[in-house]
Scaffold this active site. Sequence first.
Site, PDB file in Angstrom:
ATOM      1  N   ILE A  12     -28.629  12.057   9.460  1.00 41.23           N
ATOM      2  CA  ILE A  12     -30.228  12.550   9.527  1.00 41.23           C
ATOM      3  C   ILE A  12     -30.405  13.739  10.621  1.00 41.23           C
ATOM      4  O   ILE A  12     -30.721  14.814   9.075  1.00 41.23           O
ATOM      5  CB  ILE A  12     -30.815  11.178   9.591  1.00 41.23           C
ATOM      6  CG1 ILE A  12     -30.747  10.687   9.475  1.00 41.23           C
ATOM      7  CG2 ILE A  12     -32.257  11.883   8.835  1.00 41.23           C
ATOM      8  CD1 ILE A  12     -31.844   9.101   9.808  1.00 41.23           C
ATOM      9  N   THR A  34     -20.932  11.727  20.591  1.00 42.12           N
ATOM     10  CA  THR A  34     -21.263   9.547  19.916  1.00 42.12           C
ATOM     11  C   THR A  34     -20.212  10.278  18.750  1.00 42.12           C
ATOM     12  O   THR A  34     -19.612   8.969  18.879  1.00 42.12           O
ATOM     13  CB  THR A  34     -21.703   9.022  20.887  1.00 42.12           C
ATOM     14  OG1 THR A  34     -22.258   9.540  22.427  1.00 42.12           O
ATOM     15  CG2 THR A  34     -21.567   7.477  20.922  1.00 42.12           C
ATOM     16  N   THR A  35     -21.446  10.017  18.373  1.00 43.77           N
ATOM     17  CA  THR A  35     -21.563   9.615  16.695  1.00 43.77           C
ATOM     18  C   THR A  35     -21.545  10.771  15.511  1.00 43.77           C
ATOM     19  O   THR A  35     -21.293  11.105  14.722  1.00 43.77           O
ATOM     20  CB  THR A  35     -22.700   8.866  16.025  1.00 43.77           C
ATOM     21  OG1 THR A  35     -24.016   9.253  16.297  1.00 43.77           O
ATOM     22  CG2 THR A  35     -22.829   7.139  16.413  1.00 43.77           C
ATOM     23  N   GLN A  75     -29.324   5.417  20.153  1.00 36.01           N
ATOM     24  CA  GLN A  75     -28.293   4.931  20.053  1.00 36.01           C
ATOM     25  C   GLN A  75     -28.496   3.578  18.408  1.00 36.01           C
ATOM     26  O   GLN A  75     -29.069   3.261  18.466  1.00 36.01           O
ATOM     27  CB  GLN A  75     -27.707   3.444  21.553  1.00 36.01           C
ATOM     28  CG  GLN A  75     -26.321   2.750  21.175  1.00 36.01           C
ATOM     29  CD  GLN A  75     -26.535   1.737  19.479  1.00 36.01           C
ATOM     30  OE1 GLN A  75     -26.081   2.224  19.138  1.00 36.01           O
ATOM     31  NE2 GLN A  75     -27.944   1.051  19.970  1.00 36.01           N
ATOM     32  N   TYR A 137     -32.525  -2.893  19.719  1.00 37.26           N
ATOM     33  CA  TYR A 137     -32.626  -1.608  18.897  1.00 37.26           C
ATOM     34  C   TYR A 137     -34.239  -1.672  18.632  1.00 37.26           C
ATOM     35  O   TYR A 137     -35.388   0.035  18.789  1.00 37.26           O
ATOM     36  CB  TYR A 137     -31.655  -0.797  17.606  1.00 37.26           C
ATOM     37  CG  TYR A 137     -31.891   0.242  17.183  1.00 37.26           C
ATOM     38  CD1 TYR A 137     -31.957   1.398  17.332  1.00 37.26           C
ATOM     39  CD2 TYR A 137     -32.781   0.216  15.787  1.00 37.26           C
ATOM     40  CE1 TYR A 137     -32.158   2.587  17.082  1.00 37.26           C
ATOM     41  CE2 TYR A 137     -32.755   1.321  15.030  1.00 37.26           C
ATOM     42  CZ  TYR A 137     -32.350   2.375  15.621  1.00 37.26           C
ATOM     43  OH  TYR A 137     -32.868   3.421  14.634  1.00 37.26           O
TER      44      TYR A 137
END
Length: 726
Positions: A12, A34-35, A75, A137
Amino acid sequence: MKVLITGGYGFIGSHVADRFHKEGYEVYIIDNLTTGKLENVTFKHKGYHLAVEDSKCEEIFQANQFDTVVHLAAQASVNTNPQLDSESNVLGLVNILNLSQKFKVKKFVFASSAAVYGTNEQLPLTEEAECDPISPYGISKWVGESYCLKWQELYGLDTACFRFSNVYGPRQSSSGEGGVISIFMNRVLSEQQLYVFGDGNQTRDFIYVEDVADAIFRMSYSNLSGIYNLSTNKACSVNAIIETIGGLHAVKGVTYTDKRPGDITHSILDNARVKHELDWAPMYGIEEGLQRTYGWFEQKHGELESAASSMVESKPSAAKQWLKKYMPYGENLLAFILTAWLSLTQITNDYSAIDIKLFYITIIGIMYGSRQSILAVVLSIGLFVYQKLLDGREFISLLYDTDVFFQIAIYLFIGLVVGYAIERKNAIIQATARTKDELEERYDFLNGMYREVREVKDELQLRILNSGDSFGKIYSITKELESLEPETVFNSTVNVVKSIMAVESVAIYSVNPYGTYMRMIAHSNDYAGQAAKSLRVDEHSSMQWVLREGNVFVNKELDSSAPLMIAPIFYNGEIKAVITIDGMAFHKFSLYYQNLFKVTSELVSSALTRAFAYIEATESQRYVTGTPILRKEAFASILESKRLARMNHSTPYLVLISADGTLGVEDYSEKIAGMLRETDYIGLNEDEEIVILLSNTGEEDAGHVLNRFASRGLPLHIVEAELQHD
């Protein structure tokens, strides 16, 4: 303007970065990768490889005064480690909130999630629905919303939170609930079966990522705050997704498995509030969104396969790690074998006073530290006992021999002392190396910040020198507005606006005291014969909006009956006039030029304020005592500005005088007062004769104008001398 996007290299975040870049913003990104992937953002920007909870983030805020912060870093997996959720999603958010408040960020946009609602089945879910998250989350996002609301309440930081439904689109990984689409895309392109948890009738509210980026951008410059759902308000089943994908690429098969524990059957978010208050609506339906997503995945499929294959660890790498781990033991064993051979052969007869085993223990301790030195001590003791047995000693007798124990004690002492000393030395070296690395890392970071600040400074200097819309150029251009005559200010405004905005057409309309009627008082050549000379406000919704809101109007609908932009000009808190522009290049139809137009109109308002204040202060010197008739000096100044406007912009005017020379002061109040407009003037010419100046009136109107005055008993004629400038 500057925007900071945390998590800006992610799925995004990279689309949000693209949108702000297209709108002319300077984009800054914080991402721990990380991603996220660096290749997701291809335009020029500033990127920092940092976690959002890192203290170094403060140096970034300090070096760059951000206008907007978009906090997307998180995360993002629903089922994960709660501690990791807290560190990234809560501590990281608090750090960025603190810095935004400390360094006076104008707008803070936070990415929340539909996960805050939990299993609530009162669909569609509104923002007022009860929140009962069932995952770490979702809990962290709910807590994050509370932090944002409290920071606005306690510190005045303007915050807005978006609860995303299931976002999908290009650059998406296969994690998270929205990742079901990217998983399906990857599997169909790899000619693999699709697996569905449940019967496939479960529904989600899927929203295309560019619609999300558009909403975030709109929110960044709005005065809205609080919590908003961001969704399509449409339910779409997993089976419908598979059917649509099947129309794009053959599906090898679908296997339905048991539903996963905790999975929500249906989820749909009500988006009425964001549509109404933000003037936003999703542009992409699920079919078009999936088609665009499939096109990207098809293009990147080969690259994704290559990246996946590179992630697999090769066997030589594992063997190398094994060899590194056990090599000290092998070398220790080889050294012991050599020591044993030297100790047991006749070679040592000539050096009987030398104990080779002490050298062996010392060398191994120096090379590998205490662990290997202890092993060397154990092996040396075993070799020593074996030698004694070869010499004919009984094992039991060795237990009573003090010399044997003394020798063993020496081995232990040497092994422990050497091993400890080497371990301590290595620990000091490693600590020093770590400190050095940390200092070098900090130096590199600060040096990089310094270079970036220098680059920004140099870039700003170049803009001041070269940019057509820099503050330096704006200041130079607006020097034309330095006049104490309103008519001159209005005429100069046409040149100023054309130069700064680089548009083809400019017009200025005065507003009557009741806000019901407008008259054109100045225009560029391009508007001659095109724009109306007078307007009824109630017939033009765009003008009504400007007078009501007091802000810049942008013709987003590209309505041909309205100008592209309209800006109000204020005096004493009231709108005195409006500026309209047309003929702008499409790539300049952005928020940047909207703000530039607003700044320009404010400069004009400031210039008019000075001019009107001067006129009010010198009113007794401008008018004939007790009358609204201008003295000849003041009238001559206005007439000269009209002549310049006609010369530069073809703005017409007429100067009328009595045909029989009988026009007097008393005629003004009795016959003329009701016939003149706010933009017309009556004054004395060089011969002390009373004349009338009609603004924005051409020779084609002369006959009608003269007949109108004649009907009031005022025979007038046009002063030919003033028309020699045609």
